[in-house]
Design a protein around this motif. Structure first.
Motif, PDB file in Angstrom:
ATOM      1  N   MET A   1       0.838  -1.201   0.000  1.00 39.88           N
ATOM      2  CA  MET A   1       0.000   0.000   0.000  1.00 39.88           C
ATOM      3  C   MET A   1       0.875   1.256   0.000  1.00 39.88           C
ATOM      4  N   GLU A   2       0.386   2.289  -0.656  1.00 40.29           N
ATOM      5  CA  GLU A   2       1.133   3.549  -0.660  1.00 40.29           C
ATOM      6  C   GLU A   2       1.163   4.154   0.738  1.00 40.29           C
ATOM      7  N   LYS A   3       1.961   5.169   0.878  1.00 44.17           N
ATOM      8  CA  LYS A   3       2.206   5.726   2.207  1.00 44.17           C
ATOM      9  C   LYS A   3       0.953   6.339   2.825  1.00 44.17           C
ATOM     10  N   PHE A   4       0.765   6.051   4.108  1.00 43.15           N
ATOM     11  CA  PHE A   4      -0.308   6.667   4.881  1.00 43.15           C
ATOM     12  C   PHE A   4       0.316   7.722   5.795  1.00 43.15           C
ATOM     13  N   THR A   5      -0.505   8.598   6.343  1.00 38.31           N
ATOM     14  CA  THR A   5      -0.024   9.533   7.361  1.00 38.31           C
ATOM     15  C   THR A   5      -0.922   9.429   8.585  1.00 38.31           C
ATOM     16  N   LEU A   6      -0.298   9.502   9.743  1.00 40.14           N
ATOM     17  CA  LEU A   6      -1.006   9.464  11.018  1.00 40.14           C
ATOM     18  C   LEU A   6      -0.478  10.606  11.863  1.00 40.14           C
ATOM     19  N   GLU A   7      -1.385  11.476  12.310  1.00 37.29           N
ATOM     20  CA  GLU A   7      -0.956  12.635  13.094  1.00 37.29           C
ATOM     21  C   GLU A   7      -1.944  12.917  14.206  1.00 37.29           C
ATOM     22  N   ILE A   8      -1.443  13.518  15.291  1.00 43.29           N
ATOM     23  CA  ILE A   8      -2.338  13.966  16.362  1.00 43.29           C
ATOM     24  C   ILE A   8      -2.983  15.266  15.915  1.00 43.29           C
ATOM     25  N   LEU A   9      -4.312  15.294  15.898  1.00 43.39           N
ATOM     26  CA  LEU A   9      -5.037  16.475  15.441  1.00 43.39           C
ATOM     27  C   LEU A   9      -5.281  17.449  16.593  1.00 43.39           C
ATOM     28  N   PHE A  10      -5.758  16.934  17.731  1.00 41.56           N
ATOM     29  CA  PHE A  10      -5.954  17.755  18.925  1.00 41.56           C
ATOM     30  C   PHE A  10      -6.164  16.853  20.129  1.00 41.56           C
ATOM     31  N   GLN A  11      -6.239  17.473  21.274  1.00 39.50           N
ATOM     32  CA  GLN A  11      -6.434  16.750  22.531  1.00 39.50           C
ATOM     33  C   GLN A  11      -7.649  17.323  23.252  1.00 39.50           C
ATOM     34  N   ILE A  12      -8.450  16.448  23.856  1.00 40.63           N
ATOM     35  CA  ILE A  12      -9.639  16.868  24.591  1.00 40.63           C
ATOM     36  C   ILE A  12      -9.449  16.531  26.060  1.00 40.63           C
ATOM     37  N   ILE A  13      -9.566  17.540  26.910  1.00 30.67           N
ATOM     38  CA  ILE A  13      -9.491  17.322  28.358  1.00 30.67           C
ATOM     39  C   ILE A  13     -10.912  17.063  28.873  1.00 30.67           C
ATOM     40  N   GLY A  14     -11.059  16.024  29.676  1.00 24.87           N
ATOM     41  CA  GLY A  14     -12.369  15.724  30.256  1.00 24.87           C
ATOM     42  C   GLY A  14     -12.935  14.383  29.837  1.00 24.87           C
ATOM     43  N   ASP A 229     -10.035  -6.623   1.854  1.00 23.37           N
ATOM     44  CA  ASP A 229      -9.301  -6.062   0.708  1.00 23.37           C
ATOM     45  C   ASP A 229      -7.825  -5.867   1.037  1.00 23.37           C
ATOM     46  N   PHE A 230      -7.559  -5.296   2.207  1.00 25.85           N
ATOM     47  CA  PHE A 230      -6.176  -5.043   2.617  1.00 25.85           C
ATOM     48  C   PHE A 230      -6.124  -4.793   4.119  1.00 25.85           C
ATOM     49  N   THR A 231      -4.944  -4.936   4.683  1.00 21.93           N
ATOM     50  CA  THR A 231      -4.658  -4.480   6.049  1.00 21.93           C
ATOM     51  C   THR A 231      -3.338  -3.717   6.022  1.00 21.93           C
ATOM     52  N   GLN A 232      -3.199  -2.747   6.910  1.00 25.09           N
ATOM     53  CA  GLN A 232      -1.997  -1.910   6.964  1.00 25.09           C
ATOM     54  C   GLN A 232      -1.689  -1.598   8.426  1.00 25.09           C
ATOM     55  N   LYS A 233      -0.488  -1.923   8.871  1.00 22.18           N
ATOM     56  CA  LYS A 233      -0.072  -1.545  10.231  1.00 22.18           C
ATOM     57  C   LYS A 233       0.134  -0.035  10.282  1.00 22.18           C
ATOM     58  N   ILE A 234      -0.442   0.619  11.299  1.00 21.72           N
ATOM     59  CA  ILE A 234      -0.357   2.083  11.362  1.00 21.72           C
ATOM     60  C   ILE A 234       0.376   2.585  12.605  1.00 21.72           C
ATOM     61  N   THR A 235       0.650   1.709  13.574  1.00 19.73           N
ATOM     62  CA  THR A 235       1.365   2.126  14.778  1.00 19.73           C
ATOM     63  C   THR A 235       1.902   0.912  15.517  1.00 19.73           C
ATOM     64  N   SER A 236       2.967   1.123  16.277  1.00 21.21           N
ATOM     65  CA  SER A 236       3.502   0.064  17.148  1.00 21.21           C
ATOM     66  C   SER A 236       3.242   0.368  18.618  1.00 21.21           C
ATOM     67  N   THR A 237       2.615   1.512  18.897  1.00 24.94           N
ATOM     68  CA  THR A 237       2.517   1.953  20.296  1.00 24.94           C
ATOM     69  C   THR A 237       1.097   2.282  20.760  1.00 24.94           C
ATOM     70  N   ASN A 238       0.147   2.445  19.826  1.00 24.73           N
ATOM     71  CA  ASN A 238      -1.184   2.907  20.213  1.00 24.73           C
ATOM     72  C   ASN A 238      -2.214   1.787  20.108  1.00 24.73           C
ATOM     73  N   LYS A 239      -3.159   1.786  21.064  1.00 23.01           N
ATOM     74  CA  LYS A 239      -4.308   0.872  21.009  1.00 23.01           C
ATOM     75  C   LYS A 239      -5.509   1.688  20.540  1.00 23.01           C
ATOM     76  N   PHE A 240      -5.678   1.759  19.218  1.00 24.36           N
ATOM     77  CA  PHE A 240      -6.791   2.533  18.684  1.00 24.36           C
ATOM     78  C   PHE A 240      -8.091   1.755  18.813  1.00 24.36           C
ATOM     79  N   GLU A 241      -9.113   2.423  19.385  1.00 29.30           N
ATOM     80  CA  GLU A 241     -10.387   1.752  19.631  1.00 29.30           C
ATOM     81  C   GLU A 241     -11.574   2.498  19.045  1.00 29.30           C
TER      82      GLU A 241
END
Length: 278
Positions: A1-14, A229-241
């Motif tokens: 698969m071509e390159k993906f990007t993963l970035e922190i967009l913002f943080q929510i307190i509460g 169709d496909f799977t792509q590893k996107i992180t080694s450190t985060n448990k995305f839920e």
């Protein structure tokens, strides 16, 4: 698969232990697996509101008592919030009106969950729903195979309402591994005729106890064939839920993601994942 990007967009307190989200008109609706609230975050003015889903809700319900709201889906103006079914007090499904901002109905799905366990040959201790999709005609409920039996199963329920008579199909999947440990479903969202899903690897054989986080994948299933169709590893450190569709343009598709940090800390990072459209 071509390159993906993963970035922190913002943080929510509460908000802590975010487990599901839905984006709609600059509003981000979020559930946490240890909370009795549905959170509504306005991305323009950064205002956070909370809506009670249960009686006497709190933000940090003890693990043995929590309703364990793990998945969130919508159709028209209704949000459907599902408990995981992993213990006897986690069988609720709440219907919430996003126009009028009120709970429409509270449902107990204990009988349906028992039928699903029996039909899918999943032991109660291995039953743990962490993703839901509703297209108006069919429900797709995702069992997270992080128990001993590794049963990553999508239950397709042909019914307009979960209180109606229904036909049931169970489809099992072998998801990719990290360090020899198979990943397991943690959320899903429907985009046109494709289901995009998250799966994560946690070093545990329990649907109840947390383990070391080893990473997460994004994948896609064709709705017609129910094949990956496909799977792509996107992180080694985060448990995305949590996964929700954000936008689609210029041969790219963007999603918003949230992670369960497995702590009592009331803060949530929202990530943006950009994929090329294949």
């Amino acid at each position: 698969m071509e390159k993906f990007t993963l970035e922190i967009l913002f943080q929510i307190i509460g908000i802590g232990s975010a487990s599901g989200l839905f984006y709609n008109n600059d509003a981000l609706y979020i559930i946490g697996d240890n909370s009795g609230f549905l959170y509504e975050y306005n991305m323009q003015n950064q205002q956070l509101n909370q809506h009670a889903l249960i009686d006497n809700p709190t933000q940090n319900i003890p693990k043995n008592l929590k309703p364990d709201f793990e998945s969130l889906t919508h159709h028209n103006d209704t949000l459907y919030v599902f408990g995981s079914g992993s213990t006897e007090n986690r069988n609720k499904m709440i219907e919430f009106d996003i126009k009028n901002k009120n709970v429409l109905q509270k449902n107990n799905l204990v009988d349906l969950y028992a039928v699903m366990q029996n039909f899918g040959s999943i032991k109660p201790e291995d039953f743990n729903l962490e993703g839901a999709v509703f297209d108006g005609e069919n429900w797709y409920l995702f069992n997270r195979g992080n128990g001993v039996s590794n049963k990553n199963t999508i239950f397709t329920i042909h019914a307009k309402s979960l209180g109606d008579e229904f036909a049931l199909v169970a489809t099992n999947y072998k998801l990719p591994k990290i360090k020899g440990i198979r990943s397991s479903f943690t959320d899903a969202v429907l985009v046109e005729d494709k289901i995009y899903f998250l799966s994560t690897v946690e070093n545990t054989k329990s649907t109840y106890d947390d383990g070391e986080i080893l990473g997460s994948f994004i994948g896609r299933i064709d709705l017609k064939t129910m094949k990956i169709d496909f799977t792509q590893k996107i992180t080694s450190t985060n448990k995305f839920e949590g996964l929700t569709f954000y936008k689609k343009e210029n041969n790219k598709i963007e999603f918003l993601l949230c992670e369960d940090n497995d702590t009592e800390l009331l803060e949530t990072k929202i990530f943006k994942l950009t994929l090329p459209i294949k």
